[in-house]
Motif scaffolding. Structure first.
Motif, PDB file in Angstrom:
ATOM      1  N   SER A 156      39.793  51.944 -14.072  1.00 39.44           N
ATOM      2  CA  SER A 156      38.332  51.844 -13.943  1.00 39.44           C
ATOM      3  C   SER A 156      37.943  50.629 -13.115  1.00 39.44           C
ATOM      4  N   ARG A 162      37.935  57.060 -11.517  1.00 33.18           N
ATOM      5  CA  ARG A 162      37.517  57.703 -12.769  1.00 33.18           C
ATOM      6  C   ARG A 162      38.742  58.045 -13.600  1.00 33.18           C
ATOM      7  N   SER A 172      40.472  60.236 -16.440  1.00 31.87           N
ATOM      8  CA  SER A 172      40.420  61.492 -17.172  1.00 31.87           C
ATOM      9  C   SER A 172      41.658  61.595 -18.044  1.00 31.87           C
ATOM     10  N   GLN A 220      36.335  58.212 -18.913  1.00 33.76           N
ATOM     11  CA  GLN A 220      35.049  58.782 -18.516  1.00 33.76           C
ATOM     12  C   GLN A 220      35.041  60.298 -18.632  1.00 33.76           C
ATOM     13  N   LEU A 228      31.228  61.695 -22.644  1.00 28.59           N
ATOM     14  CA  LEU A 228      32.334  62.071 -21.775  1.00 28.59           C
ATOM     15  C   LEU A 228      31.957  63.281 -20.934  1.00 28.59           C
TER      16      LEU A 228
END
Length: 246
Positions: free
Chosen positions: A128, A133, A135, A154, A190
């Motif tokens: 981050s 991003r 996942s 995220q 999320l």
């Protein structure tokens, strides 16, 4: 009109075919270009530790292609220092952490974020901070969803393999698990994605879950491409998805 659900096209198995004989054909970068032109919203590629399909050179070329096209590259990767370093070097749009075992044919289940919370949190913070991003690929389990939010992800990508392979009453049970996990993930802030084993029919079913914002599909599309071409396979999937989400 509902928000358009994105389609990420995983091109790993183009590289699998290439690597079966060596050389440069078929080229996964060419496949990525075709997929984007046919309606794919982004490209997913899994750089495995043993480099069984996608290679480091592929990631370099895919990064350049996606940057030129203005489309996201989703780098699937194991949680190792080597893979973190590669992600930090290439700065993909997203890094999807997945479990990985050398002997498996394909990813067989989701991460155990609950058991690996400290390592996941450190990785999520590192990625981050680099503008990537984060996942996490998880089974549709409420405790894993909660843990994913707690460690700083995220995005969660829900593993749809059990749903796709279940029959009879079990199919409905797995659908309800997906729907519950998606609702919870959304409520925790999320973004919810889904993938693994999806085809035209199961993708349409999954998209009845309104919280899902992206599907990542690879093996089925590459298999269909053998018979109808990759542009047609991706185009048909895009039509199926638009029919559900319009």
């Amino acid at each position: 009109m509902s928000e358009r659900v994105r389609l990420g096209v995983n091109i790993d198995h183009v590289a699998t075919v290439r690597n079966a004989r060596g050389g440069s054909h078929p080229d996964p970068v060419r496949a990525a270009r075709v997929a984007l032109a046919a309606g794919g919203d982004g490209i997913t590629a899994h750089l495995r530790e043993d480099r069984r399909h996608i290679t480091d050179r592929d990631i370099e070329a895919l990064s350049a292609l996606c940057a030129e096209a203005g489309r996201p590259l989703n780098l699937e990767m194991a949680l190792t220092e080597e893979m973190l370093a590669i992600a930090l070097r290439h700065r993909p749009h997203a890094a999807c952490l997945v479990p990985e075992r050398r002997e498996e044919v394909t990813t067989e289940g989701g991460l155990n974020v609950v058991a690996q919370a400290d390592d996941m949190a450190r990785a999520a913070g590192t990625l981050s901070a680099a503008g990537i991003r984060v996942s996490l690929f998880i089974d549709p389990d409420v405790e894993q969803v909660k843990a994913s939010a707690a460690v700083g992800a995220q995005v969660i990508e829900l593993h749809t393999g059990r749903f796709c392979h279940a029959v009879g009453d079990a199919h409905g049970v797995e659908f309800r698990r997906l729907a519950e996990a998606a609702r919870l993930g959304h409520s925790l802030g999320l973004e919810v994605h889904a993938g693994h084993g999806l085809n035209y029919e199961t993708a349409a079913e999954v998209l009845a879950i309104p919280e899902i914002r992206e599907l990542n599909i690879g093996h089925f599309l590459i298999g269909e491409a053998v018979f109808i071409g990759l542009d047609a396979a991706v185009g048909r999937m895009r039509t199926v998805m638009d029919g559900i989400t319009a």
